[in-house]
Enzyme design. Structure first.
Site, mmCIF file in Angstrom:
data_model
loop_
_atom_site.group_PDB
_atom_site.id
_atom_site.type_symbol
_atom_site.label_atom_id
_atom_site.label_comp_id
_atom_site.label_asym_id
_atom_site.label_seq_id
_atom_site.Cartn_x
_atom_site.Cartn_y
_atom_site.Cartn_z
ATOM 1 N N GLU A 1 -6.185 37.410 -15.848
ATOM 2 C CA GLU A 1 -7.486 37.869 -15.370
ATOM 3 C C GLU A 1 -8.066 38.926 -16.312
ATOM 4 O O GLU A 1 -9.281 39.005 -16.495
ATOM 5 C CB GLU A 1 -7.333 38.421 -13.944
ATOM 6 C CG GLU A 1 -8.613 38.473 -13.149
ATOM 7 C CD GLU A 1 -9.227 37.108 -12.843
ATOM 8 O OE1 GLU A 1 -8.543 36.065 -13.004
ATOM 9 O OE2 GLU A 1 -10.411 37.077 -12.457
ATOM 10 N N HIS B 1 -10.063 32.946 -20.038
ATOM 11 C CA HIS B 1 -8.767 32.318 -19.712
ATOM 12 C C HIS B 1 -8.362 31.347 -20.820
ATOM 13 O O HIS B 1 -7.209 31.294 -21.245
ATOM 14 C CB HIS B 1 -8.874 31.537 -18.390
ATOM 15 C CG HIS B 1 -8.931 32.389 -17.158
ATOM 16 N ND1 HIS B 1 -7.967 33.299 -16.842
ATOM 17 C CD2 HIS B 1 -9.838 32.431 -16.144
ATOM 18 C CE1 HIS B 1 -8.258 33.883 -15.678
ATOM 19 N NE2 HIS B 1 -9.401 33.383 -15.237
ATOM 20 N N HIS C 1 -16.384 33.552 -18.294
ATOM 21 C CA HIS C 1 -15.159 33.939 -17.592
ATOM 22 C C HIS C 1 -14.026 32.945 -17.899
ATOM 23 O O HIS C 1 -12.932 33.334 -18.327
ATOM 24 C CB HIS C 1 -15.431 33.986 -16.077
ATOM 25 C CG HIS C 1 -14.254 34.415 -15.271
ATOM 26 N ND1 HIS C 1 -14.027 35.717 -14.900
ATOM 27 C CD2 HIS C 1 -13.209 33.712 -14.765
ATOM 28 C CE1 HIS C 1 -12.905 35.804 -14.208
ATOM 29 N NE2 HIS C 1 -12.386 34.597 -14.101
ATOM 30 N N GLU C 2 -14.305 31.667 -17.717
ATOM 31 C CA GLU C 2 -13.258 30.659 -17.952
ATOM 32 C C GLU C 2 -12.877 30.604 -19.435
ATOM 33 O O GLU C 2 -11.730 30.317 -19.783
ATOM 34 C CB GLU C 2 -13.711 29.280 -17.462
ATOM 35 C CG GLU C 2 -14.085 29.194 -15.978
ATOM 36 C CD GLU C 2 -13.025 29.709 -15.018
ATOM 37 O OE1 GLU C 2 -11.830 29.711 -15.390
ATOM 38 O OE2 GLU C 2 -13.391 30.134 -13.907
#
Lengths: 494, 494
Positions: free
Chosen positions: A294, A268, A264-265
């Site tokens: 997101e 980003h 997930h990170e």
């Protein structure tokens, strides 16, 4: 030339942003416990310098003058986006901003102690004070920007996002999910009756999990020359585009939560690392906003990271790093687990949007005065019952007290999460259309196609268009819930 | 009130100092390799802001006005010290400062590539450029401060230090050491003939060495709530007084170098952690200068950490952390090893001062024009032969090219190292006089007496007096080489 003055102005601001960003990372990863007070003082001092420099009256003059100069398209966009940022910073009276910041900070501090005890009655007056100020703020922003109050709040996080577009999209999604969640749970039960869920527990040393995480980060395109992975209590992606700091947290008895958090990170981080270098110091060269950000993290976590094709590639890495040779049919049920729950941050991708839509509806009601804080727990519970069939009335810490957003004064932020999920699905669908073999590529560990497409269509666009404009240019259409719905049906409906 | 304006001015500056300091630590310990360019940009931007704020013309007016206000003693000292700092920052023309900084940076970069190759001829012109500018700078500072040129340079690092005092002290020390080094070596040889040096080699995992290091840091008084220990290529003590960042580097085949390095940096750290909190944002509340700082690191490393009494306390900790049960008689010969060598940073406490005195003499000759850069290798070699009986003429990287100080333009800094060593011995002697049982306390792991004395006499004095004033108030006399000489005789002469 005024454009050159603005360029120097932006360079000066970026130095302070760089410092504030790295100090924030350092605070979460390296600071000694007793260093917090002086760190807060220093960061407040730097924030004050930033605000004074960013809002200096001559900047407005330079912007006006630059608009009359001969500029190319990118320069014009840069000036326009700087003006948007300048207006956003200067549109509220300084004493109101200070009052709201202090009220929000006090309310957040109170929330931190009241939440674990579920002390809604003790916390309520603080939230009432925040809501009152948010109503004032929204009215002021609305007046200045010529927008509806809630749209004016969303505009801070995602320029161009409007309830007019979002409400019908969320309505369609909600109608689908209220029906689909029980179906997906039933299908899951049937599958588990045939093949019981096999626990993934074991002993996974932190160093081995970290090596696996870094291997996956690199595989999906993260540049370790311009970033790193460390540990913090709450995972985040921070730092600066040339030095992106990802963090995660580990448990030694399971590896999936840390790994999915890293993916997930990493999403980003890929966005930050691949923003256009030439405009890095201008607002137009920065990440667009919360929902596109997101969409990038969820693209990597959900569209790639929970895609069975990804696990064809990843399972041998899990085996070589952790010594666990999982069968695909034992691993995927964990990756695709659906579960009704009260807590948003623990929710899976099927139930998550209902948590967000609930908040989206309630915060509009609060803002418009159709709902008062004292009636929030009941209103929350009624929706939670309607959407997910569960209740938190006896435990407000698992209801309206669970998130930091409202206590800190952030209204209009929640929709970003689900907009991001939907945009990610829409982006994936666009890529799949022109690259029907995309799953084969990913199964082979080849992320070139997805990354090239995102670089050209999302990352390099930075803030050179509004949120809806970027999505439209990238995918050829406006936000369309059909892609996310189709994605959920495919993954969870059969 | 102008004093209040100056107080706010200092608070604003300290926020920038905090940021620069933590960014520096982060660069050495956490930054991604590719993040260097933007980090340099950001730090240059912040340094520019710092310089503009620190040298703003109104600060001079506030200082003048504050001097006429009713202030207590500490406030008067604070204003006086701020004025010293202001004058120091504003005494050179801005374009000269910029020119010198650029010349120094280019020379230092050239040095980094030329040194490993021993390319003196390639590097020499850069150093000639630096020396020329340093001569100019010294003349300007001398003129403004009413000091001799070399004193004016030392004044930046140690206010109050003068050649008039230092030269005779160094002369006495040199005369002693030129005679003493061969004696100490002979004594060492005789001891080793009786009991051969036993290697301390083994396999010492980094985590275990770190735990031992932290145990020793805590024992000698370091507050882990306001500081930490991490790893960097070159050990340092950085950060801010409320969050002191020590670093070291480890080899897994020996433990003593890392541990002694940790003790050294801990000495710096104790000073920073115990500066007066109320004046933390004023120059008067900061560490005095280089030689007093070095006296604190050397106090912990040499007076405590190489004291046999300390090892009575420390050896059981070594045993419990590393599993090595060394006999005192096998360990101390390593702790007290004396060795003639060409490299200053590798020198022991007996030979080290000769390296410094050589530089002290040569940099004065360079400054005065009695020596030119082209003649430096021969001049260096002649002194190295006279003082230590060794030659580096065939390897300038081990001669005048070994240190970063001159290439970067730092002249007048070197004496601080040996002044620090002498001051540490003088402080220790003062404590011992009033506390004859000090070695018993240390052998028992009780560092209360040494820390209380240093807190009252050094740490809390911060910059509230000149370097010689602080030493005089603390020890009752001016710098006196007899203490350091006696210390060496006791430890190495029998």
């Amino acid at each position: 030339m005024s454009f050159a003055k603005l360029d120097a102005h932006c360079r000066s601001l970026i130095a302070l942003e760089h410092a504030l960003s790295i100090l924030g990372v350092d605070e979460a990863t390296a600071m000694a416990p007793g260093g917090g007070e002086q760190r807060a003082e220093a960061m407040a001092g730097l924030s004050g310098m930033y605000h004074r420099q960013a809002t200096a009256p001559q900047v407005r003059d330079w912007i006006e003058a630059a608009k009359t100069e001969t500029l190319d398209q990118a320069q014009q966009t840069a000036v326009a986006e700087l003006e948007r940022s300048y207006v956003n910073l200067t549109c509220l009276p300084a004493d109101f901003v200070e009052h709201k910041m202090r009220t929000g900070m006090r309310s957040e501090q109170l929330w931190r102690t009241a939440r674990p005890k579920g002390d809604w009655v003790g916390f309520r007056p603080a939230l009432e004070g925040v809501v009152e100020l948010v109503r004032e703020e929204a009215a002021m922003r609305a007046e200045l920007l010529g927008l509806a109050p809630y749209d004016a709040l969303m505009e801070q996080f995602d320029p161009g996002n409007r309830t007019e577009t979002i409400t019908p999209v969320f309505a369609e999604l909600k109608a689908f999910l209220v029906d689909f969640v029980p179906k997906a749970l039933k299908i899951q039960d049937e599958k588990r009756a045939k093949r019981p869920l096999k626990p993934l527990s074991g002993i996974y040393p932190v160093e081995k999990q970290k090596a696996l995480g870094i291997a996956m980060m690199k595989a999906v395109g993260f540049d370790m020359n311009h970033g790193s992975l460390s540990v913090s209590d709450h995972p985040f992606c921070g730092g600066v585009p040339t030095d992106v700091r990802l963090t995660t947290r580990y448990r030694t008895d399971e590896f999936l939560p840390a790994l999915m958090g890293i993916l997930h990170e990493t999403g980003h981080g890929l966005y930050e690392q691949n923003l256009p270098k030439d405009w890095a110091h201008w607002p137009s060269g920065k990440a667009r906003g919360m929902s596109i950000h997101e969409s990038q993290s969820l693209f990597v976590e959900k569209q790639i990271g929970r895609n069975p094709a990804f696990w064809t590639f990843a399972l041998p890495h899990v085996a070589s790093h952790l010594g666990e040779d999982w069968a695909m049919d034992d691993l995927l049920p964990h990756v695709h687990q659906v579960k009704r729950g009260l807590i948003r941050v623990d929710a899976d991708e099927v139930t998550y949007p209902l948590h967000v839509i609930l908040r989206y509806e309630l915060e509009q009601d609060l803002l418009a005065g159709r709902l008062e804080v004292k009636d929030l727990p009941e209103a929350w519970d009624a929706k939670m019952g309607d959407y997910l069939g569960i209740s938190s009335l006896d435990a407000p810490q698992n209801g309206p007290m669970q998130d930091v957003h409202w206590p800190s004064g952030a209204f209009g932020y929640f929709p970003s999460y689900t907009l991001g999920a939907m945009m990610a699905a829409q982006q994936w669908a666009t890529i799949s259309r022109s690259h029907p073999d995309i799953n084969e590529e990913i199964a082979a560990g080849d992320f070139t196609t997805v990354n090239t497409w995102r670089r050209d269509n999302i990352w390099l666009k930075a803030s050179m268009g509004s949120t809806p404009e970027i999505l439209r240019q990238a995918t050829g259409e406006d936000l369309n819930p059909a892609y996310f719905i189709a994605h959920l049906k495919t993954r969870y409906g059969a």
